[in-house]
Design an enzyme around this catalytic site. Structure first.
Site, PDB file in Angstrom:
ATOM      1  N   GLU A  49      -2.919  -3.867 -11.944  1.00 17.70           N
ATOM      2  CA  GLU A  49      -3.820  -3.045 -11.402  1.00 17.70           C
ATOM      3  C   GLU A  49      -4.294  -2.824 -12.768  1.00 17.70           C
ATOM      4  OE1 GLU A  49      -0.833  -0.731 -10.453  1.00 17.70           O
ATOM      5  OE2 GLU A  49      -2.032   1.201 -10.224  1.00 17.70           O
ATOM      6  N   ASN A 194      -1.635   2.166  -0.703  1.00 18.40           N
ATOM      7  CA  ASN A 194      -0.171   2.070  -1.389  1.00 18.40           C
ATOM      8  C   ASN A 194       0.422   3.326  -1.427  1.00 18.40           C
ATOM      9  OD1 ASN A 194       0.796   0.238  -3.689  1.00 18.40           O
ATOM     10  ND2 ASN A 194       0.602   2.131  -4.652  1.00 18.40           N
ATOM     11  N   GLU A 195       1.509   2.705  -1.130  1.00 26.75           N
ATOM     12  CA  GLU A 195       2.734   3.505  -1.832  1.00 26.75           C
ATOM     13  C   GLU A 195       2.356   4.818  -1.042  1.00 26.75           C
ATOM     14  OE1 GLU A 195       5.252   3.999  -5.314  1.00 26.75           O
ATOM     15  OE2 GLU A 195       5.399   1.590  -5.796  1.00 26.75           O
ATOM     16  N   TYR A 271      11.110  -2.235  -7.631  1.00 23.65           N
ATOM     17  CA  TYR A 271      11.524  -2.604  -9.082  1.00 23.65           C
ATOM     18  C   TYR A 271      13.691  -2.829  -9.842  1.00 23.65           C
ATOM     19  CZ  TYR A 271       7.421  -1.672  -9.366  1.00 23.65           C
ATOM     20  OH  TYR A 271       5.301  -1.556  -9.880  1.00 23.65           O
ATOM     21  N   GLU A 326       5.275  -5.319  -5.330  1.00 24.71           N
ATOM     22  CA  GLU A 326       5.264  -4.835  -5.949  1.00 24.71           C
ATOM     23  C   GLU A 326       6.854  -4.921  -6.436  1.00 24.71           C
ATOM     24  OE1 GLU A 326       4.430  -0.961  -6.851  1.00 24.71           O
ATOM     25  OE2 GLU A 326       2.333  -1.522  -6.451  1.00 24.71           O
ATOM     26  N   GLN A 375       3.756  -6.782 -13.204  1.00 27.14           N
ATOM     27  CA  GLN A 375       2.636  -6.752 -13.604  1.00 27.14           C
ATOM     28  C   GLN A 375       1.633  -8.400 -13.914  1.00 27.14           C
ATOM     29  OE1 GLN A 375      -0.772  -3.773 -13.576  1.00 27.14           O
ATOM     30  NE2 GLN A 375       1.372  -2.531 -11.591  1.00 27.14           N
TER      31      GLN A 375
END
Ligand code: AHR
Length: 521
Positions: A49, A194-195, A271, A326, A375
């Site tokens: 990103e 995204n999200e 996460y 992610e 990432q």
């Protein structure tokens, strides 16, 4: 201390050592006569990103940089990434993706914008669409482009797709050619937002689903090489660890989709944080943090099982895949690093955590066809850290390197008693193992010994095979928080491991807190 105690203590120590040695080996049976699904190599994907120094500094140094580069893309990083066979790179975000306007990042005049998500710093837009594809070409990877749904329009996304993929003489095709690339690019995957439940626009599931249909309908990948079975796959926003309603809404809509739109995948993000905001240190921690993070990361299995169950309701034939695009450890930022840059060190614990997650994805290979660790460089659980001209490979990088043989291999079930590892109030399995047969027919076994104190002897039997040997590599270090630094880059690096064949089974001693990948020859 009395005289008797002085004699007794060494004897007790010897007895304890003998007890450890006397522990019977754990029987690991590789059921080589059974085959599961193919492990899609996209499970080993990356996420890059526009965040911190993930792109600028980490990949892009500019053509005039003294750091060796090819057309502005640093060569040391390219070399390292080629070695782990990165299958796809998700770009440009993340939250940044829903603020990204692709036109500002093409052609000779780039527009400096503001990266309001990540540190509020200027975004030079010098790394744009054409640089991204140049980078992919240099590392040999496929494109996963996330289009802007939050602050963009279907028109902007449709034009971006045309710019990238048309082989026709259109204004956008000509513009791409004028920017140095007459041939159309291949976009293997397109993320629709995204999200969108959070930084992508705080949308209700229904609002998102309506937009998803519009974007899926109006964006066309017309690259002639990407028609039929090679067609681009569209990935919708699904749930995260907490909000479970998105996947249901998206899959419900998919189950009644018509000729006008379709999606091929649904994404989830998860996460390993251990409490928000992320506060656990990336270095200088002990066994308590080690145990808590690993216990927490194993929840990925339940999350995927739950998401898969929702998807099964609408799609029992498993036509739509799950993309964990992610995931990774999110820790406290490196002391002194810039706010919002999400820079963190990477330790042996991260390596064990990566192996456990990759194993989970492989065990769910019938539904999980893609995963992207967050990432790739300098951000969160990174493969590579850079500082100016310096570069270091992290323990997580080495797990990806060890796991290369699992890319597109066929899953082979393994039977073993995982045992348990306990630290204070935290208990989890002590061992984890996954096996696969690669395209050349070779069998591979990945084994993780989570226990940071006890080695584990395993006795590997391959069903149908009478003899053979076991050779491979193991990643470990003296401490759970061991890291690689620019000054000591090989503190955590793989070394050879081999098994002894005893009566038809291969005995392998796994060091404490280790990840091993071996070929069963
Ligand atoms: O990876 C950092 C951020 O985490 C991403 O931009 C966002 O999608 C997620 O919340």
């Amino acid at each position: 201390m009395t005289r008797a105690a002085r004699f007794a203590l060494p004897l007790l120590a010897l007895a304890a050592a003998a007890a450890v040695r006397a522990e019977p080996p754990v029987a690991v049976t590789v059921q080589a006569d059974k085959a599961g699904p193919v492990i899609d190599r996209q499970i080993f994907g990356q996420f890059a990103e526009h965040l911190g120094t993930g792109i600028y500094g980490g990949i892009w140094v500019g053509k005039d940089s003294p750091i060796p580069n090819v057309r502005g893309i640093r060569s040391d990083v390219v070399g390292a990434l080629k070695a782990i066979h990165v299958p796809n790179v998700r770009w440009p975000g993340g939250c940044f993706g829903d603020e990204y306007h692709w036109r500002k990042g093409i052609g000779p005049h780039r527009q400096v914008t503001l990266n309001s998500n990540w540190g509020g710093v200027p975004e030079p837009d010098t790394f744009g669409t054409d640089e991204y594809f140049d980078f992919l070409g240099q590392i040999g990877s496929e494109a996963y482009v996330s289009v802007n749904v939050g602050s963009g329009t279907p028109e902007e996304a449709a034009e971006w797709m045309e710019y990238m993929t048309t082989a026709q003489k259109t204004a956008l095709g000509d513009e791409r050619a004028a920017n140095g690339h007459p041939a159309p690019y291949q976009v293997a995957y397109m993320g629709i937002g995204n999200e969108s439940w959070g930084c992508g626009g705080s949308m209700t599931p229904d609002h998102y689903v309506d937009l998803m249909k519009v974007y899926a309908h109006f964006t066309h990948n017309t690259n002639p090489q990407q028609q039929g079975p090679n067609a681009m796959k569209r990935i919708a926003v699904g749930s995260d660890g907490g909000k479970l309603d998105y996947t249901d809404a998206v899959m419900k809509a998919w189950s009644t989709h018509d000729y006008a739109w379709n999606i091929e995948g649904v994404s989830i993000h998860n996460y390993t944080v251990n409490g928000w905001p992320p506060h656990l240190p990336a270095t200088g921690f002990g066994e308590a943090d080690y145990a808590h993070m690993l216990k927490e990361t194993l929840r990925m299995d339940d999350l995927i099982a739950h998401q898969s169950a929702i998807m099964d309701k609408y799609d029992p034939g498993k036509k739509v895949f799950l993309s964990v695009d992610e995931w990774g450890a999110w820790l406290a930022k490196t002391p002194g690093s810039q706010e919002g840059f999400l820079q963190q060190q990477n330790s042996l614990r991260d390596a064990v955590l990566a192996a456990l997650n990759l194993n989970i994805f492989m065990r769910h290979a019938d539904r999980v066809k893609m995963a992207n660790i967050a990432q790739m460089i300098n951000v969160l659980q990174a493969m590579i850290l850079t500082d100016g001209p310096k570069m270091v490979l992290t323990p997580t990088y080495y797990v990806y390197k060890l796991y290369v043989p699992f890319q597109d291999a066929t899953f082979v079930p393994v039977r073993f008693d995982a045992g348990s590892y306990t630290f204070q109030d935290v208990t989890m399995p002590r061992l984890d193992a996954v096996a696969a047969r690669d395209k050349a027919g070779k069998l591979w076994l990945a084994v993780t010994n989570i226990d940071p104190n006890r080695p584990a002897e395993i006795a590997v039997a391959v069903q149908g095979a009478r003899e053979g040997n076991v050779t491979g590599q193991v990643l470990t270090a003296a401490k759970v928080d061991a890291i690689n630094t620019f000054d000591a880059p090989n503190a955590v690096a793989p070394r050879p491991i081999a098994g002894r064949v005893v009566g038809g089974t291969a005995h392998l001693t796994l060091p404490p807190k280790s990840v091993a990948v071996v070929a069963l020859n």
